[in-house]
Design a protein around this motif. Structure first.
Motif, PDB file in Angstrom:
ATOM      1  N   LEU A 149       0.801  -1.128   0.154  1.00 47.16           N
ATOM      2  CA  LEU A 149       0.180  -0.060   0.085  1.00 47.16           C
ATOM      3  C   LEU A 149       0.850   1.248  -0.129  1.00 47.16           C
ATOM      4  O   LEU A 149       1.975   1.159   0.619  1.00 47.16           O
ATOM      5  N   PRO A 150       0.422   2.174  -0.721  1.00 45.78           N
ATOM      6  CA  PRO A 150       1.184   3.541  -0.645  1.00 45.78           C
ATOM      7  C   PRO A 150       1.171   4.552   0.490  1.00 45.78           C
ATOM      8  O   PRO A 150       0.227   4.344   1.365  1.00 45.78           O
ATOM      9  N   MET A 183      -9.199   4.758  -4.009  1.00 38.82           N
ATOM     10  CA  MET A 183      -7.947   3.997  -4.547  1.00 38.82           C
ATOM     11  C   MET A 183      -8.151   3.512  -5.766  1.00 38.82           C
ATOM     12  O   MET A 183      -9.552   2.918  -6.008  1.00 38.82           O
ATOM     13  N   SER A 184      -7.300   2.944  -6.359  1.00 42.98           N
ATOM     14  CA  SER A 184      -7.563   2.176  -7.292  1.00 42.98           C
ATOM     15  C   SER A 184      -6.093   1.102  -7.426  1.00 42.98           C
ATOM     16  O   SER A 184      -5.252   1.358  -6.933  1.00 42.98           O
ATOM     17  N   ASP A 242      -3.946   0.986  -9.463  1.00 40.43           N
ATOM     18  CA  ASP A 242      -2.789   1.793 -10.224  1.00 40.43           C
ATOM     19  C   ASP A 242      -1.977   2.401  -8.841  1.00 40.43           C
ATOM     20  O   ASP A 242      -0.674   2.888  -9.123  1.00 40.43           O
ATOM     21  N   ASP A 243      -2.650   2.558  -7.675  1.00 39.98           N
ATOM     22  CA  ASP A 243      -1.998   3.267  -6.503  1.00 39.98           C
ATOM     23  C   ASP A 243      -1.046   2.158  -5.829  1.00 39.98           C
ATOM     24  O   ASP A 243      -0.247   2.890  -5.011  1.00 39.98           O
ATOM     25  N   LEU A 244      -1.030   0.995  -5.939  1.00 46.83           N
ATOM     26  CA  LEU A 244      -0.561   0.151  -5.350  1.00 46.83           C
ATOM     27  C   LEU A 244       1.002  -0.006  -6.053  1.00 46.83           C
ATOM     28  O   LEU A 244       1.349   0.445  -6.922  1.00 46.83           O
TER      29      LEU A 244
END
Length: 210
Positions: free
Chosen positions: A107-108, A127-128, A130-132
């Motif tokens: 996770l970011p 989130m999506s 793409d954020d991982l």
């Protein structure tokens, strides 16, 4: 034989058994994801063997509106401090050839804001995928057997520097009522430097999926 060599032999036997059992039919990623969904505990094992801790493991589906995809938020914590998980990840469960692949993501940012996400998965709505951040080389590849999924990471592909290790391995067996998970770290010479030595953690299901 080094532990790493034994791991490769075990994984090879698991994969060949799985292929023999399933033939050419595609594995069921949705079933694997449903068996992951829920809360699990190693209490019984910890009471029988002091070498194992009482650990709580939880998986909760997120982004369920993404048709044909299976994403789960994962928390793992010492049972006495469930609000302080030592592992938070997101898994993507998908078909990869003749196997089910459980791909690992970090996770970011400040991950503490996601603690309790298994009880409140809506917090991931902003989130999506793409954020991982993908954890390269650490996917677990599972062969489907008649009543389980079994497999492991690939050789020494999962790089890991914790506790003097250079790589880590995971062997997993997934059943409807339990998860067996054996995570270990090895140094450059193939000697184990962390993780259970006698066998996998056994996580019994304590909360059923809806």
């Amino acid at each position: 034989m080094h532990l790493a060599s034994r791991l490769s032999l075990i994984a090879a036997l698991v994969f060949s058994a799985g292929c023999a059992s399933t033939g050419h039919s595609a594995p069921d990623a949705a079933l694997a994801a449903s068996w992951l969904h829920g809360t699990f505990s190693s209490l019984e094992q910890s009471e029988a063997d002091e070498d194992y801790f009482h650990i709580r493991l939880a998986h909760e589906p997120i982004w369920t509106e993404r048709e044909g995809e299976h994403w789960l938020y994962v928390e793992q914590a010492v049972a006495s401090t469930p609000d302080k998980p030592y592992r938070q990840r997101v898994y993507r469960v998908s078909v990869d050839g003749a196997e089910v692949r459980s791909q690992i993501f970090e996770l970011p940012g400040d991950v503490t804001r996601f603690v309790g996400g298994c009880e409140d998965p809506a917090r991931f709505d902003a989130m999506s995928p793409d954020d991982l951040v993908p954890v390269e080389g650490c996917s677990v590849f599972l062969s489907q057997l008649p009543d389980s999924f079994s497999g492991s990471t690939r050789d020494d592909a999962c790089k890991n520097a914790w506790g003097g290790a250079t790589y880590a391995t995971s062997i997993v067996e997934l059943r409807a009522d339990r998860i067996l998970s054996w995570d270990r770290g090895y140094d450059a010479d193939g000697a184990q430097v962390w993780g259970a030595e006698q066998g996998p953690y056994v996580f019994e299901r304590i909360e059923s999926t809806p």
